[in-house]
Scaffold this motif. Structure first.
Motif, PDB file in Angstrom:
ATOM      1  N   GLU A  32       0.819  -1.207   0.000  1.00 59.00           N
ATOM      2  CA  GLU A  32       0.000   0.000   0.000  1.00 59.00           C
ATOM      3  C   GLU A  32       0.860   1.267   0.000  1.00 59.00           C
ATOM      4  O   GLU A  32       1.575   1.537   0.966  1.00 59.00           O
ATOM      5  CB  GLU A  32      -0.925   0.022   1.220  1.00 59.00           C
ATOM      6  CG  GLU A  32      -1.922  -1.121   1.278  1.00 59.00           C
ATOM      7  CD  GLU A  32      -2.933  -1.100   0.149  1.00 59.00           C
ATOM      8  OE1 GLU A  32      -3.018  -0.091  -0.575  1.00 59.00           O
ATOM      9  OE2 GLU A  32      -3.636  -2.117  -0.024  1.00 59.00           O
ATOM     10  N   TRP A  33       0.809   1.999  -1.102  1.00 61.05           N
ATOM     11  CA  TRP A  33       1.372   3.333  -1.145  1.00 61.05           C
ATOM     12  C   TRP A  33       0.378   4.282  -0.479  1.00 61.05           C
ATOM     13  O   TRP A  33      -0.811   4.233  -0.744  1.00 61.05           O
ATOM     14  CB  TRP A  33       1.621   3.766  -2.597  1.00 61.05           C
ATOM     15  CG  TRP A  33       2.530   2.838  -3.347  1.00 61.05           C
ATOM     16  CD1 TRP A  33       2.157   1.748  -4.080  1.00 61.05           C
ATOM     17  CD2 TRP A  33       3.960   2.884  -3.417  1.00 61.05           C
ATOM     18  NE1 TRP A  33       3.253   1.122  -4.619  1.00 61.05           N
ATOM     19  CE2 TRP A  33       4.381   1.802  -4.231  1.00 61.05           C
ATOM     20  CE3 TRP A  33       4.925   3.754  -2.884  1.00 61.05           C
ATOM     21  CZ2 TRP A  33       5.727   1.565  -4.511  1.00 61.05           C
ATOM     22  CZ3 TRP A  33       6.258   3.510  -3.175  1.00 61.05           C
ATOM     23  CH2 TRP A  33       6.646   2.429  -3.976  1.00 61.05           C
ATOM     24  N   LEU A  34       0.833   5.114   0.404  1.00 56.54           N
ATOM     25  CA  LEU A  34       0.006   6.102   1.110  1.00 56.54           C
ATOM     26  C   LEU A  34      -0.999   5.460   2.063  1.00 56.54           C
ATOM     27  O   LEU A  34      -1.920   6.114   2.528  1.00 56.54           O
ATOM     28  CB  LEU A  34      -0.750   7.007   0.127  1.00 56.54           C
ATOM     29  CG  LEU A  34       0.073   7.693  -0.949  1.00 56.54           C
ATOM     30  CD1 LEU A  34      -0.834   8.534  -1.842  1.00 56.54           C
ATOM     31  CD2 LEU A  34       1.157   8.567  -0.354  1.00 56.54           C
ATOM     32  N   GLY A  35      -0.841   4.183   2.339  1.00 49.99           N
ATOM     33  CA  GLY A  35      -1.725   3.531   3.297  1.00 49.99           C
ATOM     34  C   GLY A  35      -2.924   2.864   2.644  1.00 49.99           C
ATOM     35  O   GLY A  35      -3.217   3.062   1.462  1.00 49.99           O
ATOM     36  N   GLY A  36      -3.605   2.065   3.437  1.00 51.51           N
ATOM     37  CA  GLY A  36      -4.757   1.328   2.942  1.00 51.51           C
ATOM     38  C   GLY A  36      -6.036   2.146   2.966  1.00 51.51           C
ATOM     39  O   GLY A  36      -6.065   3.307   3.389  1.00 51.51           O
ATOM     40  N   LEU A  37      -7.118   1.520   2.550  1.00 56.51           N
ATOM     41  CA  LEU A  37      -8.403   2.202   2.393  1.00 56.51           C
ATOM     42  C   LEU A  37      -8.899   2.826   3.693  1.00 56.51           C
ATOM     43  O   LEU A  37      -9.508   3.898   3.691  1.00 56.51           O
ATOM     44  CB  LEU A  37      -9.437   1.224   1.845  1.00 56.51           C
ATOM     45  CG  LEU A  37     -10.864   1.732   1.681  1.00 56.51           C
ATOM     46  CD1 LEU A  37     -10.922   2.907   0.708  1.00 56.51           C
ATOM     47  CD2 LEU A  37     -11.785   0.604   1.213  1.00 56.51           C
ATOM     48  N   SER A  38      -8.633   2.184   4.818  1.00 57.02           N
ATOM     49  CA  SER A  38      -9.169   2.681   6.085  1.00 57.02           C
ATOM     50  C   SER A  38      -8.668   4.080   6.418  1.00 57.02           C
ATOM     51  O   SER A  38      -9.337   4.815   7.152  1.00 57.02           O
ATOM     52  CB  SER A  38      -8.801   1.723   7.226  1.00 57.02           C
ATOM     53  OG  SER A  38      -7.388   1.629   7.374  1.00 57.02           O
ATOM     54  N   ARG A  39      -7.516   4.482   5.881  1.00 57.46           N
ATOM     55  CA  ARG A  39      -6.946   5.783   6.221  1.00 57.46           C
ATOM     56  C   ARG A  39      -7.738   6.947   5.621  1.00 57.46           C
ATOM     57  O   ARG A  39      -7.669   8.062   6.124  1.00 57.46           O
ATOM     58  CB  ARG A  39      -5.487   5.865   5.762  1.00 57.46           C
ATOM     59  CG  ARG A  39      -4.578   4.889   6.475  1.00 57.46           C
ATOM     60  CD  ARG A  39      -3.132   5.114   6.132  1.00 57.46           C
ATOM     61  NE  ARG A  39      -2.640   6.360   6.718  1.00 57.46           N
ATOM     62  CZ  ARG A  39      -1.408   6.805   6.548  1.00 57.46           C
ATOM     63  NH1 ARG A  39      -0.562   6.132   5.793  1.00 57.46           N
ATOM     64  NH2 ARG A  39      -1.018   7.931   7.111  1.00 57.46           N
ATOM     65  N   PHE A  40      -8.466   6.682   4.544  1.00 58.85           N
ATOM     66  CA  PHE A  40      -9.211   7.784   3.913  1.00 58.85           C
ATOM     67  C   PHE A  40     -10.637   7.388   3.570  1.00 58.85           C
ATOM     68  O   PHE A  40     -11.301   8.054   2.778  1.00 58.85           O
ATOM     69  CB  PHE A  40      -8.492   8.270   2.645  1.00 58.85           C
ATOM     70  CG  PHE A  40      -8.107   7.174   1.703  1.00 58.85           C
ATOM     71  CD1 PHE A  40      -8.979   6.714   0.740  1.00 58.85           C
ATOM     72  CD2 PHE A  40      -6.854   6.599   1.770  1.00 58.85           C
ATOM     73  CE1 PHE A  40      -8.637   5.709  -0.130  1.00 58.85           C
ATOM     74  CE2 PHE A  40      -6.480   5.580   0.895  1.00 58.85           C
ATOM     75  CZ  PHE A  40      -7.371   5.138  -0.062  1.00 58.85           C
ATOM     76  N   LEU A  41     -11.129   6.318   4.219  1.00 60.60           N
ATOM     77  CA  LEU A  41     -12.467   5.821   3.903  1.00 60.60           C
ATOM     78  C   LEU A  41     -13.560   6.859   4.144  1.00 60.60           C
ATOM     79  O   LEU A  41     -14.460   7.005   3.304  1.00 60.60           O
ATOM     80  CB  LEU A  41     -12.739   4.541   4.695  1.00 60.60           C
ATOM     81  CG  LEU A  41     -14.098   3.885   4.440  1.00 60.60           C
ATOM     82  CD1 LEU A  41     -14.249   3.510   2.973  1.00 60.60           C
ATOM     83  CD2 LEU A  41     -14.260   2.654   5.334  1.00 60.60           C
ATOM     84  N   PRO A  42     -13.558   7.603   5.258  1.00 58.82           N
ATOM     85  CA  PRO A  42     -14.657   8.574   5.449  1.00 58.82           C
ATOM     86  C   PRO A  42     -14.744   9.593   4.315  1.00 58.82           C
ATOM     87  O   PRO A  42     -15.851   9.910   3.850  1.00 58.82           O
ATOM     88  CB  PRO A  42     -14.296   9.246   6.787  1.00 58.82           C
ATOM     89  CG  PRO A  42     -13.464   8.247   7.507  1.00 58.82           C
ATOM     90  CD  PRO A  42     -12.669   7.564   6.442  1.00 58.82           C
TER      91      PRO A  42
END
Length: 250
Positions: A32-42
């Motif tokens: 994961e580049w820039l982190g996974g989905l949970s980091r920007f899900l909202p």
């Protein structure tokens, strides 16, 4: 003035053979580049609707497409220019029939106009900048490459559709590229990031809505030539009465 050259190692990120070799080693094990989905899900969920036709640019071996599928966004097409990547991802997620995979160059999308409700990229467009050394003075080649990709994104988005770009690139560097009137979209952004980590940015472009005047001005400046360097200051007048010997430290 001659441009400084980026480190030679940077160029590999724009080369298909580098990514093919990486994915042949790693397969579809998520990276994961820039982190996974949970980091920007909202922020992302506020823009998505069930049934949206979603296109993921430069999917790599990120679990993003699969994670969206598990949340109920089952119409997801993911593309990458590495055949090794797409073969690995297609095999790993064969149990998800709503996920489609294709080898494709983001500069020439093989989809009809208005094919998607959402186009999503996470760190993919940053690859277009890997040979740049000065974010304040992007080369004409990188500017043209970015424009070509964004024009393709605009073309495949339906009216009212949304392009979401997730990147470390700060607004004063990236917004001029996105704020081009001929793409036919509005532009806004939000900062994200966990406490104690670097912030990254979500840029949200809505097809069919106008740009704000301030963003429009930013976009126009992208194509203006840089100002000439300031002339050197005039030499100070010599003082004939100055005792130069006293000013010299021997």
């Amino acid at each position: 003035m001659e441009r400084r050259r980026a480190p030679a190692a940077n160029r590999r990120y724009g080369q298909r053979r580098f990514w093919d070799a990486l994915y042949e080693r790693e397969g579809a094990e998520p990276r994961e580049w820039l982190g996974g989905l949970s980091r920007f899900l909202p922020q992302l969920e506020a823009e998505l609707r069930p049934g949206d036709r979603i296109l993921v640019l430069g999917c790599g071996n990120s679990a993003l497409s699969h994670d969206l599928h598990e949340l109920g966004y089952t119409n997801v097409t993911s593309i990458d220019f590495s055949p090794a990547c797409i073969a690995a991802m297609r095999a790993r997620y064969a149990h998800c029939p709503g996920l489609r995979w294709a080898v494709m160059d983001i500069r020439a999308l093989a989809f009809p106009d208005a094919s998607f409700d959402v186009v999503l990229e996470k760190g993919t467009l940053d690859v277009l900048m890997v040979e740049e050394t000065d974010p304040w003075d992007i080369s004409p080649q990188a500017t043209a490459a970015m424009h070509r990709v964004l024009a393709e994104v605009s073309r495949v988005l339906r009216p009212g559709g949304c392009f979401i770009s997730i990147t470390f690139a700060q607004p004063h560097f990236r917004k001029p590229n996105y704020a081009q009137e001929d793409f036919g979209w509005s532009l806004r952004h939000t900062a994200c990031g966990d406490a104690g980590t670097f912030h990254y940015f979500l840029y949200i472009m809505r097809k069919g809505q106008p740009l704000d005047p301030s963003d429009l001005a930013l976009g126009r400046r992208l194509h203006q030539p840089p100002p000439p360097p300031a002339p050197p200051p005039p030499p100070l007048p010599l003082d004939n009465d100055e005792d130069y010997l006293l000013a010299i430290e021997l």
